[in-house]
Scaffold this active site. Structure first.
Site, PDB file in Angstrom:
ATOM      1  CG  MET A 111      34.808  53.961  52.189  1.00 11.35           C
ATOM      2  SD  MET A 111      33.683  54.307  50.802  1.00 11.35           S
ATOM      3  CE  MET A 111      34.354  53.219  49.547  1.00 11.35           C
ATOM      4  N   GLY A 199      31.857  47.571  50.854  1.00 12.30           N
ATOM      5  CA  GLY A 199      33.095  47.615  51.618  1.00 12.30           C
ATOM      6  C   GLY A 199      34.278  47.764  50.676  1.00 12.30           C
ATOM      7  CB  SER A 200      35.321  49.411  48.424  1.00 15.53           C
ATOM      8  OG  SER A 200      34.176  50.210  48.694  1.00 15.53           O
ATOM      9  NE  ARG A 201      43.483  51.566  49.268  1.00 12.67           N
ATOM     10  CZ  ARG A 201      44.580  50.820  49.222  1.00 12.67           C
ATOM     11  NH1 ARG A 201      44.612  49.675  49.864  1.00 12.67           N
ATOM     12  NH2 ARG A 201      45.621  51.200  48.540  1.00 12.67           N
TER      13      ARG A 201
END
Length: 242
Positions: A111, A199-201
């Site tokens: 993301m 902001g990440s995954r």
């Protein structure tokens, strides 16, 4: 004339719905803080105020929580997040979930700061474990982020007894993982279970023998895009960049 007005009103409402999405309550305090800072910046110097206004709009956009058309067919495993499929590989699920030492197929959805960050359950079932682990803040698109970054992992047991794991991973600028589910609770496919700022995954570990129906670089819509078919003998999806 009345019908024309009615159609125009409906068109206007559709346009508003397209651009104005509901915001998750987690974002209220952040948007309020950005808005106050913007007023101060306008008082100091107008150009700074306009910059602050742009950041306030971005903050609202970050915390948007749009409705999704979640498929309810049995056996559909959906994406837990908006973003892009960044990795498809075999890896061992986080040890803290107690899912064993065998490597499973892992699908990672990255993301960016412009994606919706509300996370959704990939499939219906019972949450058997929730495990938070502090860590580093490498760029979430990197493979090592799965092992070394701050994360929160959930194990979900499906009706047939098999388990999947879904892992929230902090990224380069993410500093807060939020999860609303606890062990013993149930989830529905596509149900909101958490979010990550900023902001990440998300990693999803598929049961043995289940093949992903997505490809690297594919754009995913959380709660809608199908990652895999559970209980169906489907080969892994092949794709090309065109």
């Amino acid at each position: 004339m009345l019908r024309v007005r009615h159609d125009a009103r409906r068109a206007a409402m559709r346009m508003i719905d397209t651009f104005l999405k509901p915001m998750h309550p987690e974002g209220y305090k952040f948007v309020a803080a950005f808005a106050v800072a913007t007023l101060i910046l306008f008082w100091i110097w107008d150009p700074l105020g306009w910059l602050g206004l742009g950041l306030t709009i971005w903050c609202y956009y970050f915390f948007r929580d749009p409705k999704r058309s979640v498929p309810e067919n049995v056996g559909l495993l959906v994406s837990p997040a908006d973003g892009v499929v960044s990795l498809i590989e075999r890896a061992v699920p986080p040890g803290e979930l107690g899912m064993g030492p065998e490597a499973l197929v892992r699908v990672s959805v990255f993301m960016s700061v412009f994606n919706c960050h509300v996370n959704r359950a990939p499939i219906a079932g019972r949450v058997t474990a929730v495990a938070y682990r502090p860590g580093k803040f490498f760029n979430a698109s990197l493979d090592k982020a799965s092992e070394e970054n701050e994360r929160n992992a959930l194990a979900i047991e499906m009706a047939d007894g098999r388990k999947i794991a879904v892992v929230q991973i902090a990224g380069l600028v993410a500093r807060r993982i939020v999860c609303w589910k606890k062990p013993g609770e149930t989830v529905r496919t596509g149900e909101r279970f958490g979010l990550i700022r900023f902001g990440s995954r998300l990693d999803v570990y598929l049961p043995e023998g289940v093949h992903p129906q997505v490809a690297l670089g594919q754009t995913m819509v959380g709660g809608e895009s199908v990652i895999a078919l559970i209980g169906q003998d489907s080969p892994a999806r092949a794709a090309r960049i065109d």
